[in-house]
Design an enzyme around this catalytic site. Sequence first.
Site, PDB file in Angstrom:
ATOM      1  N   GLU A   1      -4.589  -6.673   2.673  1.00  0.00           N
ATOM      2  CA  GLU A   1      -3.411  -7.431   3.091  1.00  0.00           C
ATOM      3  C   GLU A   1      -3.454  -8.877   2.617  1.00  0.00           C
ATOM      4  OE1 GLU A   1      -3.557  -3.806   5.480  1.00  0.00           O
ATOM      5  OE2 GLU A   1      -5.072  -5.347   5.032  1.00  0.00           O
TER       6      GLU A   1
ATOM      7  N   HIS B   1      -1.892   0.258  15.369  1.00  0.00           N
ATOM      8  CA  HIS B   1      -0.688   0.529  14.600  1.00  0.00           C
ATOM      9  C   HIS B   1       0.602   0.186  15.354  1.00  0.00           C
ATOM     10  CE1 HIS B   1      -3.650   2.719  12.284  1.00  0.00           C
ATOM     11  NE2 HIS B   1      -2.759   2.948  11.322  1.00  0.00           N
TER      12      HIS B   1
ATOM     13  N   GLU C   1       0.832  -1.201   0.000  1.00  0.00           N
ATOM     14  CA  GLU C   1       0.000   0.000   0.000  1.00  0.00           C
ATOM     15  C   GLU C   1       0.874   1.261   0.000  1.00  0.00           C
ATOM     16  OE1 GLU C   1      -2.281  -0.679   3.506  1.00  0.00           O
ATOM     17  OE2 GLU C   1      -2.998  -2.616   2.767  1.00  0.00           O
TER      18      GLU C   1
END
Length: 325
Positions: free
Chosen positions: A60, A129, A29
């Site tokens: 993903e 994250h 990405e």
Amino acid sequence: MAKLTMIKAITNALDEELAHDDQVQIFGEDVGKNGGVFRATDGLQAKYGKDRVYDTPLAESGIIGLANGLAMQGFRPVPEIQFMGFVFEAFDQIAGQLARERFRMGGSRKYPVTIRTPFGGGVHTPELHSDSFEGLVAQVPGLRVVVPSGPYDAKGLLISSIRSDDPVIFLEHMKLYRSVKEEVPEDAYTVPLDQAAVKREGTDVSIITYGYMVQASLKAADQLAKEGINAEVVDLRTIAPLDEDTILASVKKTGKAVLVQEAQRQAGVSAQVAALIAEKGILSLDAPIKRVAAPDTPYPFSQGETAWLPNTQDIVDAVKETVNF
């Protein structure tokens, strides 16, 4: 040699391998024109073209599915999962397919896939994250899991990973990207996989760790030295498989072990190291094994991460408790 940040060393390694082998492809990405969210692939599409460095949809499972297919056709794919917290979307492709293929084929086929992904806390990212899920992938048979702790190792280990014929999960701690500089050779070089490194020699206690916690442990060792405690710091570098010989040799020398990981304590890499020491090095110990890790809770929102993450003082306290047992 120039002093580089870890992110620059990684870019340099990717550049070297694209030039070295025309079967190498980089995709994920925003890795193309934008150069990735951390600019790890900055300038590589312009240099090597859209057929070798290219963007994918935000999917993903598709990214790793593509990597699996390319590896079967003789390519050497280097996909990026933008943050490790999103590895679950591709876990079937990783654990159910990629990790098993060489076994299924009786070793007759190569599966040279290197999955790069950032992980780790201390940089105030949004939820999902900063999670450290290295223990999950380290538990999967058939995967090699590599975690550099600085720029020099990052370049050499990444080149070794890409040239390996086995699948590799290459984990890059986000806080290390721009916080540490080291001298890094301009030309290609390799750092051996599956080998730990003694980053600081010591005689009183072994601090065994990996990733960003290596830097925290080195700071702790410097602080402890002022108080007369000579700590050895062992950087695992590859957490699956473990370098048993280096771990056991260090513990045999010092007689004490403090194991440090940023991830939650439950079922982490340090638990495996502790089991190894208990099974094969227990007679070398003159104090219980001590572990430093994050609490067994979900990763907190960024406002609370400083209190949640293990730090240098935690390591100092654990070492003192062990040495004074």
